[in-house]
Design an enzyme around this catalytic site. Structure first.
Site, PDB file in Angstrom:
ATOM      1  N   LYS A 280     -57.446  82.816  -6.412  1.00  0.00           N
ATOM      2  CA  LYS A 280     -57.503  84.180  -6.941  1.00  0.00           C
ATOM      3  C   LYS A 280     -58.747  84.323  -7.819  1.00  0.00           C
ATOM      4  O   LYS A 280     -58.729  84.021  -9.004  1.00  0.00           O
ATOM      5  CB  LYS A 280     -56.243  84.478  -7.756  1.00  0.00           C
ATOM      6  CG  LYS A 280     -54.957  84.522  -6.937  1.00  0.00           C
ATOM      7  CD  LYS A 280     -53.770  84.818  -7.826  1.00  0.00           C
ATOM      8  CE  LYS A 280     -52.482  84.857  -7.033  1.00  0.00           C
ATOM      9  NZ  LYS A 280     -52.385  86.021  -6.122  1.00  0.00           N
ATOM     10  N   ARG A 355     -44.108  85.109   0.883  1.00  0.00           N
ATOM     11  CA  ARG A 355     -43.324  85.332   2.102  1.00  0.00           C
ATOM     12  C   ARG A 355     -42.897  84.010   2.735  1.00  0.00           C
ATOM     13  O   ARG A 355     -41.884  83.961   3.454  1.00  0.00           O
ATOM     14  CB  ARG A 355     -44.107  86.191   3.087  1.00  0.00           C
ATOM     15  CG  ARG A 355     -45.384  85.582   3.622  1.00  0.00           C
ATOM     16  CD  ARG A 355     -46.381  86.630   4.032  1.00  0.00           C
ATOM     17  NE  ARG A 355     -46.896  87.351   2.866  1.00  0.00           N
ATOM     18  CZ  ARG A 355     -47.703  88.401   2.953  1.00  0.00           C
ATOM     19  NH1 ARG A 355     -48.054  88.865   4.132  1.00  0.00           N
ATOM     20  NH2 ARG A 355     -48.131  89.005   1.870  1.00  0.00           N
TER      21      ARG A 355
END
Length: 418
Positions: A280, A355
């Protein structure tokens, strides 16, 4: 007496120093405005006046360093009674306009008037207590070298008319307290730094809950080897780059009496998400300790149930707690892992870890816990924040009735979602 006003987002309460002239040991009188009487039965955040009043009361309590507080609800209850009677009368008039049996309509009006107003008053007490206790929270200060706590509240006493049912209001206070405890449990976990709130820390929190009420709670915590035996390749793939061992948490609430429904609350439990090799770099990585907020919310719900103890419903609280880190053993972009459901998954972006962990957790809820109703809570994608802002959650469901049930419960609890 020297009144002064404390401005706030919800209300501007008026605090009057009584100098002991208000009677007994009362030193200050706080006037909390509830707005228009027609909105007293509205239960949505920003519109529920009792929730807003509790928030304002907490703000005043911290500013004035109050230790004890008595809240007189008499005038509010009178307004609630009047409003409810007006609503019932309007319904009665509408029924009579359509030529319904007038005797039956009048009996329904009297029954609704007698039962509805006390229930609304009890809900008002719950909202006030919940908002006040959560508003007093200062847990984020506990990691400072010299925390300066403003909240000094030791007790809150709710004064109600003598004619009202005391048991109902005691239950309302208990409900508000339990809901606040659940809310604060989630906050304490989310506020903790990632070197404190690790997967093992979350498992310890679940263990504490189970130990506090062993008659209704049972805990199972799986380690990496046990998850491997179950074939949870996606969860293992996310966790394999971290020195912190993963913990798969399954906390079970069993009610007293027969079980009529089984529900699973599945929470995302990334105690820190670096993004993996897809690091990130866009900024905000220091906030990624919050990527376990879904799991914290699940443990918060379990905390509330510990005291509320609803009957007829079995609840499974499931969290795949781990970290998503960069390391020599970490998943690489392009790696393929196999889920517990037997599906192979190519990882194109290692920052899509949520997910993956949730896929195995949701499989576990359906195949091992054997539930048909699953609520998944997750900080899954920044796209939701872009679309709806930082104070509204996104709600998706494959069942309209379930979505409506969650919508109704969220509105009553003061949540916002889109």
């Amino acid at each position: 007496m020297h009144p002064y006003t404390i401005q706030g987002e919800c209300l501007g309460p008026l605090v009057v120093n009584s100098n002991g002239n208000a009677g007994g040991s009362v030193q200050q009188v706080i006037l909390l405005g509830l707005g228009s009487s027609k909105d007293l039965n509205t239960h949505r955040w920003g519109h529920n006046p009792f929730h807003a009043a509790g928030t304002a009361l907490a703000r005043v309590a911290k500013s004035c360093k109050l230790k004890h507080c008595q809240v007189a609800m008499h005038l509010a209850f009178t307004a609630l009674q009047q409003q409810h009677q007006q609503q019932c009368q309007a319904q009665l008039n509408q029924q009579q306009h359509h030529k319904h049996d007038q005797t039956t309509s009048r009996q329904a009006f009297e029954l609704s008037s007698d039962q509805g107003a006390p229930a609304a008053a009890a809900l008002a007490v719950t909202s006030l207590i919940l908002a006040t206790l959560t508003g007093l929270h200062e847990g984020h200060l506990r990691f400072k070298t010299k925390p300066e706590y403003k909240a000094q509240m030791h007790s809150i006493t709710v004064l109600v008319p003598e004619a009202q049912g005391q048991d109902m209001y005691n239950a309302a206070v208990a409900r508000g307290t339990a809901m606040a405890a659940g809310n604060l449990t989630a906050r304490l976990l989310v506020e903790a730094p990632p070197n404190t709130c690790t997967p093992s820390y979350m498992a310890s929190a679940a263990e504490h809950l189970a130990g506090a009420n062993p008659a209704h709670f049972k805990l199972q915590v799986l380690n990496a080897e046990q998850c491997k035996q179950l074939g949870m390749g996606l969860l293992l793939g996310v966790a394999q780059g971290s020195a912190e061992p993963l913990k798969f948490i399954h906390l079970l609430y069993t009610p007293a009496g027969p079980v009529q429904q089984k529900v699973a609350l599945v929470g995302k439990g990334l105690t820190f998400d670096s993004g993996g090799y897809n690091l990130k770099i866009q900024g905000g990585i220091e906030t990624m300790k919050c990527d376990m907020a879904g799991g914290a919310a699940v443990l918060g719900a379990a905390t509330a149930l510990k005291d509320l103890q609803p009957k007829g419903i079995e609840v499974h609280f499931i969290i795949g707690a781990c970290e998503n880190m960069v390391g020599s053993c970490a998943t690489r972009p392009g790696d393929v892992h196999v889920s517990a459901a037997g599906k192979s998954v190519e990882v194109v972006d290692t920052d899509a870890e949520g997910r993956l962990t949730l896929a195995d957790a949701l499989w576990y809820a359906q195949e091992k816990a054997k539930v048909k109703c699953v609520v998944d809570i997750a900080t899954l994608t920044g796209a939701a924040g872009i679309a709806l802002g930082q104070h509204t959650g996104a709600l998706f469901s494959n069942t309209d009735s379930m979505a409506q049930a969650i919508n109704t419960a969220s509105s009553a609890a003061g949540e916002l979602h889109g």
